[in-house]
Design an enzyme around this catalytic site. Structure first.
Site, PDB file in Angstrom:
ATOM      1  N   SER A 127      43.352 -11.413 -27.342  1.00 45.68           N
ATOM      2  CA  SER A 127      43.426 -11.006 -25.933  1.00 45.68           C
ATOM      3  C   SER A 127      42.061 -11.162 -25.299  1.00 45.68           C
ATOM      4  O   SER A 127      41.022 -11.085 -25.987  1.00 45.68           O
ATOM      5  CB  SER A 127      43.873  -9.546 -25.838  1.00 45.68           C
ATOM      6  N   TYR A 140      44.054  -0.761 -28.127  1.00 46.01           N
ATOM      7  CA  TYR A 140      44.500  -2.156 -28.123  1.00 46.01           C
ATOM      8  C   TYR A 140      43.342  -3.093 -28.434  1.00 46.01           C
ATOM      9  O   TYR A 140      43.452  -4.005 -29.262  1.00 46.01           O
ATOM     10  CB  TYR A 140      45.112  -2.478 -26.758  1.00 46.01           C
TER      11      TYR A 140
END
Length: 249
Positions: A127, A140
């Site tokens: 990400s 995350y």
């Protein structure tokens, strides 16, 4: 004909990547935790298999069904947006089970055939949160940073055997199921302790007001380029916002 196995191919980046590789003439094994009819077109070069990256038995069964593969795209993941103080440790472990340990488990399952054959590519989708300092993503980001470090070391271990490992770092995409589920299906204000609420609201407003976002096709095309890259590049930002972060960094 080359074969790619993609995890988390029921929607979003995984589905778009499956379609892209199929359009380029590849044999595609599209794995999903819960296979559903109609998600992908019918084709003798596109095979849907069940694979839950947190369940070892399904990983073994998926590879048995897939046979020899040339590329693994570890795309399956779960989101987590919220203030760390308000995030139960059970949720932290759930995120790591999929985003970190699941990637490792699938990778470990494919390594013997790659090593013995002397070729293969592993693409781990992380990400753009790894590229900058972003609020509300502590858990995350930690799960994805772990995979960045894992891949960097793994690439060195596998190089003597002709096997490549790389990461693709997608930017923010507002049109995926992943984005819709980022707050566990509930309003963000239910996941943020009251003292953090004003700040969290401003942070989310700033995020949604940004000018650059990523499309699913940006990620699919970057995965394709990553698989075919022979320059030794390790990390590949995907999408205009991710590219902007990478350049700023």
């Amino acid at each position: 004909m080359k074969t790619v196995l993609i995890t988390g191919a029921s929607s979003g980046y995984g589905r778009e990547t499956a379609l892209h590789f199929h359009s380029q003439g590849w044999n595609v094994v599209a794995s999903m935790r819960t296979p559903r009819a109609g998600v992908l077109p019918e084709s003798d070069r596109l095979h849907v298999v069940e694979l839950d990256v947190t369940e070892p038995d399904t990983i073994t069964a998926a590879f048995e069904a897939a046979g020899a593969v040339d590329v693994i795209v570890n795309n399956a993941g779960i989101p987590s947006i919220g203030v760390f103080e308000g995030t139960p440790m059970a949720r932290v472990r759930e995120v790591f089970e999929t985003n970190t340990f699941g990637v490792m488990a699938v990778t470990q399952a494919v390594l013997p055939q790659f090593r013995e054959r002397g070729s293969g590519v592993i693409v781990n989708v992380t990400s753009s949160v790894v590229l900058g300092h972003m609020p509300l993503t502590a858990v995350y980001k930690a799960s994805k940073m772990a995979i960045e470090g894992f891949t960097a070391s793994l690439a060195l271990e596998l190089a003597p055997f002709g096997v490549r490992a790389k990461t693709v770092e997608p930017g923010a995409c507002l049109t995926t199921n992943f984005a819709a589920n980022a707050a566990d299906g509930g309003p963000l204000d239910e996941l943020v302790p009251a003292p953090y609420a004003p700040w969290a609201k401003r942070a989310m407003n700033d995020f949604t007001a940004q000018d650059l976002f990523t499309k699913e096709s940006d990620v699919a095309e970057t995965v394709w380029r990553t698989v075919h890259d022979t320059t030794g590049q390790l990390r590949f930002p995907a999408g205009p916002d991710a590219l902007h972060l990478a350049q700023a960094r």
